[in-house]
Design an enzyme around this catalytic site. Structure first.
Site, PDB file in Angstrom:
ATOM      1  N   ILE A 242      37.203  43.372  21.985  1.00  0.00           N
ATOM      2  CA  ILE A 242      37.172  42.256  22.940  1.00  0.00           C
ATOM      3  C   ILE A 242      38.615  41.919  23.304  1.00  0.00           C
ATOM      4  CG2 ILE A 242      36.690  39.786  23.148  1.00  0.00           C
ATOM      5  CD1 ILE A 242      34.106  40.209  21.663  1.00  0.00           C
TER       6      ILE A 242
ATOM      7  N   TYR B 285      43.997  44.112  42.737  1.00  0.00           N
ATOM      8  CA  TYR B 285      42.608  44.409  43.130  1.00  0.00           C
ATOM      9  C   TYR B 285      42.004  43.226  43.907  1.00  0.00           C
ATOM     10  CZ  TYR B 285      37.580  45.268  42.487  1.00  0.00           C
ATOM     11  OH  TYR B 285      36.233  45.439  42.684  1.00  0.00           O
TER      12      TYR B 285
ATOM     13  N   ILE C  10      30.115  46.176  30.019  1.00  0.00           N
ATOM     14  CA  ILE C  10      28.806  46.467  29.419  1.00  0.00           C
ATOM     15  C   ILE C  10      28.677  47.946  29.089  1.00  0.00           C
ATOM     16  CG2 ILE C  10      26.302  46.575  29.934  1.00  0.00           C
ATOM     17  CD1 ILE C  10      26.556  43.775  31.152  1.00  0.00           C
TER      18      ILE C  10
ATOM     19  N   ASN D  74      29.860  40.590  38.349  1.00  0.00           N
ATOM     20  CA  ASN D  74      29.962  41.801  37.511  1.00  0.00           C
ATOM     21  C   ASN D  74      28.652  42.584  37.510  1.00  0.00           C
ATOM     22  OD1 ASN D  74      32.184  39.994  36.807  1.00  0.00           O
ATOM     23  ND2 ASN D  74      32.668  41.576  35.309  1.00  0.00           N
TER      24      ASN D  74
ATOM     25  N   ILE E 246      27.321  52.071  41.938  1.00  0.00           N
ATOM     26  CA  ILE E 246      26.480  51.246  42.817  1.00  0.00           C
ATOM     27  C   ILE E 246      26.040  52.046  44.051  1.00  0.00           C
ATOM     28  CG2 ILE E 246      26.323  49.089  44.127  1.00  0.00           C
ATOM     29  CD1 ILE E 246      28.649  47.980  42.427  1.00  0.00           C
TER      30      ILE E 246
ATOM     31  N   SER F  80      34.842  41.391  46.344  1.00  0.00           N
ATOM     32  CA  SER F  80      34.656  41.176  44.900  1.00  0.00           C
ATOM     33  C   SER F  80      34.847  39.705  44.548  1.00  0.00           C
ATOM     34  CB  SER F  80      35.699  41.985  44.129  1.00  0.00           C
ATOM     35  OG  SER F  80      35.746  41.549  42.785  1.00  0.00           O
TER      36      SER F  80
ATOM     37  N   ARG G 221      31.643  35.694  32.484  1.00  0.00           N
ATOM     38  CA  ARG G 221      31.318  36.489  33.671  1.00  0.00           C
ATOM     39  C   ARG G 221      29.869  36.217  34.066  1.00  0.00           C
ATOM     40  NH1 ARG G 221      36.033  36.888  33.321  1.00  0.00           N
ATOM     41  NH2 ARG G 221      37.381  38.705  33.645  1.00  0.00           N
TER      42      ARG G 221
HETATM   43  P1  NAD Z   1      32.578  53.524  41.092  1.00  0.00           P
HETATM   44  O1  NAD Z   1      33.952  53.882  40.650  1.00  0.00           O
HETATM   45  O2  NAD Z   1      31.420  54.047  40.324  1.00  0.00           O
HETATM   46  O3  NAD Z   1      32.359  53.892  42.626  1.00  0.00           O
HETATM   47  C1  NAD Z   1      33.402  54.051  43.552  1.00  0.00           C
HETATM   48  C2  NAD Z   1      33.167  55.385  44.275  1.00  0.00           C
HETATM   49  O4  NAD Z   1      34.151  55.518  45.308  1.00  0.00           O
HETATM   50  C3  NAD Z   1      33.313  56.588  43.365  1.00  0.00           C
HETATM   51  O5  NAD Z   1      32.235  57.487  43.560  1.00  0.00           O
HETATM   52  C4  NAD Z   1      34.643  57.213  43.785  1.00  0.00           C
HETATM   53  O6  NAD Z   1      34.686  58.606  43.533  1.00  0.00           O
HETATM   54  C5  NAD Z   1      34.685  56.841  45.238  1.00  0.00           C
HETATM   55  N1  NAD Z   1      36.041  56.772  45.806  1.00  0.00           N
HETATM   56  C6  NAD Z   1      37.124  56.167  45.256  1.00  0.00           C
HETATM   57  N2  NAD Z   1      38.193  56.343  46.047  1.00  0.00           N
HETATM   58  C7  NAD Z   1      37.763  57.057  47.123  1.00  0.00           C
HETATM   59  C8  NAD Z   1      38.414  57.547  48.285  1.00  0.00           C
HETATM   60  N3  NAD Z   1      39.725  57.353  48.508  1.00  0.00           N
HETATM   61  N4  NAD Z   1      37.685  58.246  49.177  1.00  0.00           N
HETATM   62  C9  NAD Z   1      36.360  58.478  48.970  1.00  0.00           C
HETATM   63  N5  NAD Z   1      35.703  58.033  47.890  1.00  0.00           N
HETATM   64  C10 NAD Z   1      36.403  57.333  46.982  1.00  0.00           C
HETATM   65  O7  NAD Z   1      32.543  51.924  41.131  1.00  0.00           O
HETATM   66  P2  NAD Z   1      31.367  50.899  41.470  1.00  0.00           P
HETATM   67  O8  NAD Z   1      31.306  49.967  40.338  1.00  0.00           O
HETATM   68  O9  NAD Z   1      30.159  51.618  41.914  1.00  0.00           O
HETATM   69  O10 NAD Z   1      32.006  50.112  42.701  1.00  0.00           O
HETATM   70  C11 NAD Z   1      31.580  50.286  44.038  1.00  0.00           C
HETATM   71  C12 NAD Z   1      32.224  49.217  44.906  1.00  0.00           C
HETATM   72  O11 NAD Z   1      31.808  47.920  44.487  1.00  0.00           O
HETATM   73  C13 NAD Z   1      33.758  49.183  44.847  1.00  0.00           C
HETATM   74  O12 NAD Z   1      34.229  48.839  46.128  1.00  0.00           O
HETATM   75  C14 NAD Z   1      34.057  48.076  43.866  1.00  0.00           C
HETATM   76  O13 NAD Z   1      35.334  47.537  44.067  1.00  0.00           O
HETATM   77  C15 NAD Z   1      32.950  47.108  44.227  1.00  0.00           C
HETATM   78  N6  NAD Z   1      32.604  46.147  43.179  1.00  0.00           N
HETATM   79  C16 NAD Z   1      32.122  46.585  41.979  1.00  0.00           C
HETATM   80  C17 NAD Z   1      31.749  45.653  41.025  1.00  0.00           C
HETATM   81  C18 NAD Z   1      31.238  46.056  39.663  1.00  0.00           C
HETATM   82  O14 NAD Z   1      31.042  45.164  38.833  1.00  0.00           O
HETATM   83  N7  NAD Z   1      30.999  47.336  39.387  1.00  0.00           N
HETATM   84  C19 NAD Z   1      31.840  44.282  41.308  1.00  0.00           C
HETATM   85  C20 NAD Z   1      32.385  43.883  42.522  1.00  0.00           C
HETATM   86  C21 NAD Z   1      32.736  44.827  43.467  1.00  0.00           C
HETATM   87  C1  UD1 Z   2      34.534  43.639  37.309  1.00  0.00           C
HETATM   88  C2  UD1 Z   2      34.493  44.970  38.066  1.00  0.00           C
HETATM   89  C3  UD1 Z   2      35.212  44.823  39.372  1.00  0.00           C
HETATM   90  C4  UD1 Z   2      34.587  43.648  40.105  1.00  0.00           C
HETATM   91  C5  UD1 Z   2      34.658  42.361  39.293  1.00  0.00           C
HETATM   92  C6  UD1 Z   2      33.918  41.216  39.982  1.00  0.00           C
HETATM   93  C7  UD1 Z   2      34.424  47.077  36.817  1.00  0.00           C
HETATM   94  C8  UD1 Z   2      35.204  48.104  36.105  1.00  0.00           C
HETATM   95  N1  UD1 Z   2      35.151  46.034  37.275  1.00  0.00           N
HETATM   96  O1  UD1 Z   2      35.888  43.290  36.946  1.00  0.00           O
HETATM   97  O2  UD1 Z   2      35.052  46.013  40.151  1.00  0.00           O
HETATM   98  O3  UD1 Z   2      35.158  43.500  41.367  1.00  0.00           O
HETATM   99  O4  UD1 Z   2      33.980  42.590  38.056  1.00  0.00           O
HETATM  100  O5  UD1 Z   2      33.819  40.118  39.144  1.00  0.00           O
HETATM  101  O6  UD1 Z   2      33.235  47.172  36.974  1.00  0.00           O
HETATM  102  N2  UD1 Z   2      36.578  43.487  28.339  1.00  0.00           N
HETATM  103  C9  UD1 Z   2      36.664  43.522  26.955  1.00  0.00           C
HETATM  104  N3  UD1 Z   2      36.623  44.734  26.325  1.00  0.00           N
HETATM  105  C10 UD1 Z   2      36.484  45.918  27.014  1.00  0.00           C
HETATM  106  C11 UD1 Z   2      36.384  45.862  28.425  1.00  0.00           C
HETATM  107  C12 UD1 Z   2      36.446  44.623  29.062  1.00  0.00           C
HETATM  108  O7  UD1 Z   2      36.792  42.488  26.306  1.00  0.00           O
HETATM  109  O8  UD1 Z   2      36.420  46.973  26.380  1.00  0.00           O
HETATM  110  C13 UD1 Z   2      36.621  42.174  29.012  1.00  0.00           C
HETATM  111  C14 UD1 Z   2      37.689  42.079  30.089  1.00  0.00           C
HETATM  112  O9  UD1 Z   2      38.939  41.755  29.580  1.00  0.00           O
HETATM  113  C15 UD1 Z   2      37.086  40.965  30.961  1.00  0.00           C
HETATM  114  C16 UD1 Z   2      35.574  41.194  30.845  1.00  0.00           C
HETATM  115  O10 UD1 Z   2      35.382  41.966  29.671  1.00  0.00           O
HETATM  116  O11 UD1 Z   2      37.399  39.705  30.439  1.00  0.00           O
HETATM  117  C17 UD1 Z   2      35.001  41.936  32.026  1.00  0.00           C
HETATM  118  O12 UD1 Z   2      35.819  43.077  32.255  1.00  0.00           O
HETATM  119  P1  UD1 Z   2      35.406  44.248  33.282  1.00  0.00           P
HETATM  120  O13 UD1 Z   2      34.048  44.738  32.967  1.00  0.00           O
HETATM  121  O14 UD1 Z   2      36.529  45.205  33.336  1.00  0.00           O
HETATM  122  O15 UD1 Z   2      35.203  43.427  34.632  1.00  0.00           O
HETATM  123  P2  UD1 Z   2      36.144  42.538  35.559  1.00  0.00           P
HETATM  124  O16 UD1 Z   2      37.573  42.678  35.253  1.00  0.00           O
HETATM  125  O17 UD1 Z   2      35.532  41.187  35.541  1.00  0.00           O
END
Ligand code: NAD
Ligand code: UD1
Length: 307
Positions: free
Chosen positions: A199, A139, A184, A168, A13, A115, A207
């Site tokens: 799954i 988390y 995804i 998500n 992101i 989150s 989600r």
């Molecule tokens: P990501 O893992 O791609 O990005 C996280 C980044 O933070 C990475 O580039 C990683 O190298 C860096 N990082 C981790 N620990 C660090 C540290 N100690 N010091 C400096 N950099 C560090 O994950 P993302 O999906 O892009 O998530 C970004 C943010 O959004 C996170 O805070 C995550 O919890 C939050 N978030 C993500 C989702 C989702 O669905 N992807 C949903 C809700 C919240």
């Molecule tokens: C995700 C985000 C988290 C965020 C949260 C907010 C990631 C890795 N995690 O967590 O940072 O804060 O949404 O809602 O982006 N699943 C399967 N098979 C797989 C992988 C996952 O069935 O191979 C299922 C999981 O059990 C879960 C769902 O898919 O029920 C979503 O899982 P995941 O993408 O890991 O997201 P969250 O745990 O919801």
């Protein structure tokens, strides 16, 4: 035009946010330890500091000359927090407190990432900010704690903060190879390779999937008007999709004929998750622009080119 620090800007992101900030004419400094991010994700014109946000001296240095901070660095995997409680706690909390501490002297605005995981086992949908958080995982608990520190930052230190509770998020650059990645990107990677995917549980868990470009617009709009307060907002579409429905749609889009496996449910996996975005709509006029199927097509096209 301003200079912004984006922590986690080499990640999924954060790198999209950095791109959009630069396109809008801002200067971007990135702080990332590359634990899950990659330097090639960062825009070429961004200044990239490789360092650990858990170290306050690193954060303090990164704050030199900035006008505001987007804090995204974290261990984003719920599963990883189940496996490594103390280690993920250190990053997800200490780094956030370091950011607020560094913002304290000049009262710099901070938009940070919480989150939807804070809602945990609520069964009443849609999830709304007025509900008491009930996290099920380390988390989710740590993200809720970030929100509490965001409140302290404003109430006691007059640091304006805005917390995003993303549901998500998915899209290009979500790492398809990591087992800790989002569902995804994991499904897409397996399906495009014609390999079985799994799954967790019965697939009836739901989600609310948000395309990455939609959340980037939210981050930028929140920062643009952040001069006071400590509000927290859902970032969601209001559309609920079960993991089995997601799998059906993706199989169709990938023309996948391989196997679907079922494994045990994941520890602390939320059974349902769909939010209301009314508060965010009121604050910044947010309306999500990318329907799931369209976002999935963009993501799959990106993966086909990458692979
Ligand atoms: P990501 O893992 O791609 O990005 C996280 C980044 O933070 C990475 O580039 C990683 O190298 C860096 N990082 C981790 N620990 C660090 C540290 N100690 N010091 C400096 N950099 C560090 O994950 P993302 O999906 O892009 O998530 C970004 C943010 O959004 C996170 O805070 C995550 O919890 C939050 N978030 C993500 C989702 C989702 O669905 N992807 C949903 C809700 C919240
Ligand atoms: C995700 C985000 C988290 C965020 C949260 C907010 C990631 C890795 N995690 O967590 O940072 O804060 O949404 O809602 O982006 N699943 C399967 N098979 C797989 C992988 C996952 O069935 O191979 C299922 C999981 O059990 C879960 C769902 O898919 O029920 C979503 O899982 P995941 O993408 O890991 O997201 P969250 O745990 O919801």
């Amino acid at each position: 035009m301003a200079t912004y620090l984006v922590t986690g800007g080499c990640g999924f992101i954060g790198s999209h946010l950095a791109d959009n900030l630069i396109e809008a004419g801002h200067r971007v400094v990135i702080l990332d330890d590359l634990s899950t991010g990659k330097t090639e994700n960062a825009p070429k014109s961004a200044e990239v500091i490789i360092g650990d946000a858990v170290d306050p001296t690193v954060v303090e240095k990164a704050f030199k000359g900035i006008d505001g901070c987007f804090h995204l660095a974290a261990v984003a995997s719920v599963e990883r927090s189940n496996e490594a409680w103390a280690e993920t706690h250190k990053v997800n909390i200490t780094a956030t407190v370091n950011i607020f501490e560094a913002a304290k002297e000049k009262k710099l605005p901070v938009v940070y990432t919480s989150s939807a995981a804070v809602y945990g086992d609520h069964t009443e949908m849609p999830l709304s900010e007025s509900m008491m958080p009930r996290p099920l995982t380390a988390y989710g608990a740590d993200k809720y704690s970030c929100e509490l520190h965001g409140r302290v930052a404003w109430m006691t230190h007059q640091i304006p903060t805005a917390g995003a509770r993303p549901f998500n998020i998915y899209g290009p650059r979500q790492d398809p190879k990591s087992p800790y990645s989002g569902v995804i990107s994991i499904f897409a990677d397996r399906m495009l390779a014609g390999k079985p995917y799994r799954i967790n549980g019965d697939g009836k868990q739901t989600r609310d999937f948000v395309y990455v470009q939609d959340i980037v617009r939210v981050f930028m709009a929140l920062m643009a008007q952040l001069d006071e307060g400590c509000a927290v907002y859902n970032v969601c579409t209001g559309k609920e999709t079960s993991i089995a429905q997601l799998a059906d749609t993706m199989e169709r889009l990938c023309d996948y004929k391989g196997e679907r496996e079922y494994g045990p449910a994941r520890l602390g996996d939320a059974r349902a998750s769909v939010g209301t975005n009314a508060l965010l709509k009121e604050a910044i006029g947010f309306v999500p622009q990318t329907p799931l199927e369209e976002g999935l097509k963009h993501t799959l096209n990106w993966l086909r080119q990458e692979g």
